[in-house]
Design a protein around this motif. Sequence first.
Motif, PDB file in Angstrom:
ATOM      1  N   UNK A 273     -47.420  46.222 -52.822  1.00  0.00           N
ATOM      2  CA  UNK A 273     -46.219  47.056 -52.965  1.00  0.00           C
ATOM      3  C   UNK A 273     -45.196  46.483 -53.933  1.00  0.00           C
ATOM      4  N   UNK A 274     -45.237  45.166 -54.185  1.00  0.00           N
ATOM      5  CA  UNK A 274     -44.308  44.565 -55.140  1.00  0.00           C
ATOM      6  C   UNK A 274     -44.801  43.179 -55.515  1.00  0.00           C
ATOM      7  N   UNK A 275     -44.202  42.634 -56.577  1.00  0.00           N
ATOM      8  CA  UNK A 275     -44.577  41.303 -57.053  1.00  0.00           C
ATOM      9  C   UNK A 275     -43.319  40.510 -57.386  1.00  0.00           C
ATOM     10  N   UNK A 276     -43.271  39.271 -56.922  1.00  0.00           N
ATOM     11  CA  UNK A 276     -42.140  38.413 -57.223  1.00  0.00           C
ATOM     12  C   UNK A 276     -40.824  39.040 -56.818  1.00  0.00           C
ATOM     13  N   UNK A 277     -39.851  39.007 -57.727  1.00  0.00           N
ATOM     14  CA  UNK A 277     -38.535  39.587 -57.445  1.00  0.00           C
ATOM     15  C   UNK A 277     -38.439  41.046 -57.872  1.00  0.00           C
ATOM     16  N   UNK A 278     -39.536  41.599 -58.421  1.00  0.00           N
ATOM     17  CA  UNK A 278     -39.517  43.008 -58.818  1.00  0.00           C
ATOM     18  C   UNK A 278     -39.581  43.892 -57.570  1.00  0.00           C
ATOM     19  N   UNK A 338     -47.603  35.565 -59.191  1.00  0.00           N
ATOM     20  CA  UNK A 338     -47.891  34.393 -58.373  1.00  0.00           C
ATOM     21  C   UNK A 338     -47.476  34.631 -56.926  1.00  0.00           C
ATOM     22  N   UNK A 339     -46.643  35.650 -56.705  1.00  0.00           N
ATOM     23  CA  UNK A 339     -46.203  35.981 -55.348  1.00  0.00           C
ATOM     24  C   UNK A 339     -46.311  37.493 -55.158  1.00  0.00           C
ATOM     25  N   UNK A 340     -47.445  37.909 -54.622  1.00  0.00           N
ATOM     26  CA  UNK A 340     -47.725  39.336 -54.423  1.00  0.00           C
ATOM     27  C   UNK A 340     -47.360  39.723 -52.995  1.00  0.00           C
TER      28      UNK A 340
END
Length: 358
Positions: A273-278, A338-340
């Motif tokens: 649903x999102x990645x990192x700070x996005x 790197x952070x999913x």
Amino acid sequence: MGSERRKALPFKAKMPDTANISRLLNELPACFRVTLQGKFGHILDLLLVDVQTPTITALAQFYDPLLRSFLFQDFQLTPTLEKFDRLLGFSMKGRTAYNRIGQVPEVEMLALALHIPISDALANWKKRENLFGFWRAYLEEEAERLFEIHHWDALANMLALLIYGLVLFPTHEGFIDSAAISIFWAVWKDKQSLVPPLLADTFHTLHTRHQRKNGMLICCLPLLYNWLISYVFKPDAHISEISNGEWARTLVSLSSKDIIWYRHKLNVEEIIISCGSFPNVPLIGSKGCISYKPMLALRQFGYPMRGKPDDKEIEEMVLNDMGTNDPFLLRKIIRSWEKVHTKGTEIVKKNDAARVPY
């Protein structure tokens, strides 16, 4: 949803010429196809898709650039990473997302890996507009040579590269450019995922064409076509009998009751649903980066659409020219993978309804 009020835009779509690739494949044993599929996924199946290009040009009329969705009478459909993954049979699990945009292997290294004479590869490394690459005719000649000497492993790689350049990531007709080669190399050598760049290019070409209000739809048309018909038609439907003019009428008349929202055999337990700070998912493709909004696609996974999404979830992000205009944003996008962030069965019990607030 208002799509019927839009003026039809003069889009075009054209399937690439893959006759020589198909001919070679037909002359090879079945075990060869299995080997190629094991290395590169079900990309051979895309050559067999009978794409009716009026379907694609009609579908593009319903696209909403802001929502990254196709808006119909009373519902919307959004291409997703998970659905493209299942259609390709090339799982994203254990693979990092493609992040080598603008990075191309040295021609000498590429030649050695493909078993092409280095001098020939350097002589045939040509420039078309702003990108270098190989003409299809040269690579097809090399494929014929590998076929004659029975170098099956090298031939599999060569045919895969041709499919990448002509079908998966086309730019110029008959030219396999460095952008497609970059993704081919990253998937083959670095074990990166093919799925995110394919979805990125699908959204990017639709977004660009709507900005310009005309032009050629240049993306992986067989994949987009298979994605559409998987929701609209049962497997035994006689799609080939639909005439060109009927496609537009078929799509205009669709309602939510006509859609095959959820197939249990394609069950997806976790959705990116999102990645990192996005607030959503930034995708890196062969031409640039673009965000997409998976929270608008929950209904396609069997979950209800309860209400209006947060403004942040549909926040806009488009980065053209392979990210060269904003390298800081490109680095941020690459790091975000790197952070999913995922959601799964905790969303709610399976139920593909759309609530009134939505």
